[in-house]
Design an enzyme around this catalytic site. Sequence first.
Site, mmCIF file in Angstrom:
data_model
loop_
_atom_site.group_PDB
_atom_site.id
_atom_site.type_symbol
_atom_site.label_atom_id
_atom_site.label_comp_id
_atom_site.label_asym_id
_atom_site.label_seq_id
_atom_site.Cartn_x
_atom_site.Cartn_y
_atom_site.Cartn_z
ATOM 1 N N ASP A 178 0.229 -7.889 1.625
ATOM 2 C CA ASP A 178 0.452 -6.581 1.619
ATOM 3 C C ASP A 178 1.947 -6.322 1.689
ATOM 4 O O ASP A 178 2.681 -5.884 2.608
ATOM 5 C CB ASP A 178 -0.072 -5.664 2.838
ATOM 6 C CG ASP A 178 0.075 -4.250 2.653
ATOM 7 O OD1 ASP A 178 0.464 -3.614 1.717
ATOM 8 O OD2 ASP A 178 -0.121 -3.430 3.708
ATOM 9 N N HIS A 187 0.793 -0.915 0.086
ATOM 10 C CA HIS A 187 -0.006 0.026 -0.005
ATOM 11 C C HIS A 187 1.015 1.209 -0.019
ATOM 12 O O HIS A 187 0.442 2.193 -0.397
ATOM 13 C CB HIS A 187 -0.832 0.141 1.175
ATOM 14 C CG HIS A 187 -0.529 0.284 2.523
ATOM 15 N ND1 HIS A 187 -0.218 -0.720 3.280
ATOM 16 C CD2 HIS A 187 -0.147 1.371 3.089
ATOM 17 C CE1 HIS A 187 0.142 -0.122 4.577
ATOM 18 N NE2 HIS A 187 0.313 1.087 4.169
ATOM 19 N N GLN A 218 1.022 5.679 12.024
ATOM 20 C CA GLN A 218 1.308 6.536 10.794
ATOM 21 C C GLN A 218 2.756 6.723 10.513
ATOM 22 O O GLN A 218 3.643 7.088 11.199
ATOM 23 C CB GLN A 218 0.460 7.726 10.681
ATOM 24 C CG GLN A 218 -0.997 7.430 10.446
ATOM 25 C CD GLN A 218 -1.757 7.145 11.583
ATOM 26 O OE1 GLN A 218 -1.079 7.109 12.706
ATOM 27 N NE2 GLN A 218 -2.812 6.566 11.331
ATOM 28 N N GLY A 219 3.241 6.309 9.272
ATOM 29 C CA GLY A 219 4.681 6.433 8.793
ATOM 30 C C GLY A 219 5.446 5.346 8.980
ATOM 31 O O GLY A 219 6.593 5.301 8.540
ATOM 32 N N ASP A 220 4.781 4.432 9.662
ATOM 33 C CA ASP A 220 5.800 3.193 9.904
ATOM 34 C C ASP A 220 5.630 1.944 8.954
ATOM 35 O O ASP A 220 6.305 1.006 8.830
ATOM 36 C CB ASP A 220 5.579 2.511 11.382
ATOM 37 C CG ASP A 220 6.152 3.324 12.377
ATOM 38 O OD1 ASP A 220 7.215 4.041 12.223
ATOM 39 O OD2 ASP A 220 5.342 3.556 13.600
ATOM 40 N N SER A 221 4.422 2.121 8.104
ATOM 41 C CA SER A 221 4.023 1.053 7.070
ATOM 42 C C SER A 221 5.488 0.347 6.163
ATOM 43 O O SER A 221 6.343 1.145 5.919
ATOM 44 C CB SER A 221 3.131 1.586 6.001
ATOM 45 O OG SER A 221 2.050 1.520 6.670
#
Length: 276
Positions: free
Chosen positions: A136, A83, A230-233
């Site tokens: 993913d 993603h 958020q930001g760690d994906s």
Amino acid sequence: MRRPIVRTLARAAALGAAAAALPLASPAPVAADSVVVGGKLVRVADSPWVVALSSRDRFGGTRSGQFCGGVVVGRSTVLTAAHCMSKEVLGVPLRRVSDLKVIAGREDLATNAGNEISVSNVKTNPEYDASTNSGDFATLTLAEPLPESYVIRAAGAGDAAYKPGTSAAVYGWGDTTGRGNYAQSLHAADVTVLADKECQEAYPGSADGTYTPASMVCAGEIQGGRDACQGDSGGPLVARGKLIGLVSWGDGCGRAGSPGVYTRISEVVRVMKRYA
């Protein structure tokens, strides 16, 4: 509400090459204590396999243009979340991102330490299902190879690192509070691998996604607290010194009863072999 982990939030050949570069690991002790919500600062020298994905064109120069995380699984191969390569995250189709880079060896994003390496090819998992979040992951091919010492071993199917109750750590430069406070330096949070049943009960199937044990790993703390955000994906989940997951999705950050969900690395290995 579904949590977007990022700030906003010719396939066979590349997947086959990546599979060859992704070594399965035998059991080994954790290399070092993990010193993200509820996390602590860590040295990139102790975890060189953690890298940042960057596009200054899309995300500006602050924090080196970081928008997702990744992990080095081969000298020229990085894994991240599928993603992270989507139009939803990038704001434009991937083909229009001209400055996609991997930043290695840089713990403080405000510095020029380490190396910024251009990405020469991106292949998203052909089995990725955005509606359920299954599969993913994407593979990035680097224009220049990294040292062998940057490569982390992957835990294969049945490895003890996946056992519920195992101590693990998740790494990244994302939100450290769940309120939009993004890290400038690399953080890691100590989490616990949870039983599949706990994540199936938390995510039985909704707009958030559906927890699928075959392709996902559940980790965090049932009471909440430590988690990816958020930001760690695309960043790594590591247990017993081996890669077991990639930050993928969840409901909120560090919420009680809503643990983090990670792409299961043994499933990544299976898919790579299938398309080899």
